[in-house]
Design an enzyme around this catalytic site. Sequence first.
Site, mmCIF file in Angstrom:
data_model
loop_
_atom_site.group_PDB
_atom_site.id
_atom_site.type_symbol
_atom_site.label_atom_id
_atom_site.label_comp_id
_atom_site.label_asym_id
_atom_site.label_seq_id
_atom_site.Cartn_x
_atom_site.Cartn_y
_atom_site.Cartn_z
ATOM 1 N N HIS A 64 0.819 -1.211 0.000
ATOM 2 C CA HIS A 64 0.000 0.000 0.000
ATOM 3 C C HIS A 64 0.850 1.256 0.000
ATOM 4 O O HIS A 64 0.372 2.338 -0.313
ATOM 5 C CB HIS A 64 -0.900 0.064 1.244
ATOM 6 N N HIS A 97 5.813 7.071 6.155
ATOM 7 C CA HIS A 97 5.434 6.490 4.858
ATOM 8 C C HIS A 97 4.797 7.603 4.050
ATOM 9 O O HIS A 97 4.576 8.702 4.567
ATOM 10 C CB HIS A 97 4.470 5.315 5.075
ATOM 11 N N HIS A 99 1.924 8.824 0.750
ATOM 12 C CA HIS A 99 0.765 8.599 -0.113
ATOM 13 C C HIS A 99 0.987 9.493 -1.323
ATOM 14 O O HIS A 99 1.418 10.629 -1.178
ATOM 15 C CB HIS A 99 -0.522 9.008 0.611
ATOM 16 N N GLU A 109 -3.575 13.076 0.955
ATOM 17 C CA GLU A 109 -4.809 12.609 1.580
ATOM 18 C C GLU A 109 -5.620 13.807 2.061
ATOM 19 O O GLU A 109 -6.786 13.954 1.725
ATOM 20 C CB GLU A 109 -4.475 11.668 2.746
ATOM 21 N N HIS A 122 3.630 10.870 6.112
ATOM 22 C CA HIS A 122 3.096 10.716 7.469
ATOM 23 C C HIS A 122 4.163 10.202 8.408
ATOM 24 O O HIS A 122 4.686 9.109 8.212
ATOM 25 C CB HIS A 122 1.918 9.720 7.454
ATOM 26 N N THR A 204 -5.824 6.355 8.174
ATOM 27 C CA THR A 204 -6.470 6.500 6.864
ATOM 28 C C THR A 204 -6.509 5.183 6.093
ATOM 29 O O THR A 204 -6.888 5.158 4.929
ATOM 30 C CB THR A 204 -5.752 7.561 6.018
ATOM 31 N N THR A 205 -6.067 4.099 6.736
ATOM 32 C CA THR A 205 -6.157 2.765 6.144
ATOM 33 C C THR A 205 -6.886 1.866 7.145
ATOM 34 O O THR A 205 -6.869 2.136 8.348
ATOM 35 C CB THR A 205 -4.750 2.194 5.866
HETATM 36 O O1 1SD Z 1 -1.576 3.951 6.250
HETATM 37 C C1 1SD Z 1 -0.910 3.891 7.484
HETATM 38 C C2 1SD Z 1 -0.661 2.449 7.829
HETATM 39 O O2 1SD Z 1 0.213 1.869 6.887
HETATM 40 C C3 1SD Z 1 -0.044 2.350 9.183
HETATM 41 O O3 1SD Z 1 1.223 2.941 9.115
HETATM 42 C C4 1SD Z 1 -0.912 3.083 10.165
HETATM 43 C C5 1SD Z 1 -0.248 3.148 11.503
HETATM 44 O O4 1SD Z 1 -0.100 1.872 11.997
HETATM 45 O O5 1SD Z 1 -1.115 4.406 9.762
HETATM 46 C C6 1SD Z 1 -1.747 4.562 8.559
HETATM 47 S S1 1SD Z 1 -1.904 6.316 8.344
HETATM 48 O O6 1SD Z 1 -3.134 6.748 8.995
HETATM 49 O O7 1SD Z 1 -0.740 6.975 8.901
HETATM 50 N N1 1SD Z 1 -2.020 6.644 6.826
HETATM 51 ZN ZN ZN Z 2 -0.512 7.542 5.949
#
Ligand code: 1SD
Ligand code: ZN
Length: 262
Positions: A64, A97, A99, A109, A122, A204-205
């Site tokens: 992802h 990470h 997006h 996002e 993020h 957001t996942t």
């Molecule tokens: O999409 C991430 C997900 O991969 C994971 O890192 C989670 C935290 O455990 O966070 C979401 S996000 O809300 O930072 N996009």
């Molecule tokens: Zn994220």
Amino acid sequence: IKKAKPVWTHKDTTGWHSQFPTCGGLQQSPIDIQPKSTVLTAYPKFTFHNYGNIENMELINNGHSAVFNLPPDYPTDDMPHITGGGLENTFAFVQFHLHWGNNSSQGSEHLIKSKGYPAEMHMVHFNTKYGSFAEASKYEDGVAVLAIFLKVGSSDSQSFQPLVEQLGEIAKDGDEVILRNPISLSNLLPGRTSSFYRYSGSLTTPACQQIVIWTIFDTPLEVSENQLEKFRHLKGDDGTNMVNNFRPTLPVNGRTIFYRSF
Ligand code: 1SD
Ligand code: ZN
């Protein structure tokens, strides 16, 4: 090892709630921030501790996103963490990470005034009063995510380059490598961290847990089109190019969005 069919994808975000009921909740992220409706608040500034050179970060293609993890055995004394910024406690860094879009007209996002950016980074932290990320994820003040927009500038970002350089080594879902070069988290922060939006929302996942204190910095980080393009060449969970791995915005539902300016 062949992975089972993914349980969720970014191609069908509106269907997530059938398997993950919280994704249909009333405090979901991301949102479209209307600056006119925000509440100006005198939060203190953030302090970034041990945000310097981090060696041996793990880079993982999780199908992802491209995730940069703090190495598991990282010495507690050197743990990167944040204080201030109106957070009630100390929050420890876990990973960052990104997006992004299939081109630079979309990818972030969060939106500001209905306008997006080509990508959003993020930086994920957990509230140290809960001891671990897993335990913190059970509480509404458990996680703090710092969101940094990326915009296209005229040249490569030097601080961003060590990340980009090894993306070719995590071309497909499940690939992981250890970064050769140390990463400076401070250099990935935008030039100005004193101006930001703040609200309570969710991951957001899936499972979209409503546990996140969101900080969205006003100032974007400038990277080159070339650098963004490297992310768009990764392969995702369905074997196609990992692009548009962002969740569209969800309703604010009466939540207060705070704003700290300068
Ligand atoms: O999409 C991430 C997900 O991969 C994971 O890192 C989670 C935290 O455990 O966070 C979401 S996000 O809300 O930072 N996009
Ligand atoms: Zn994220």
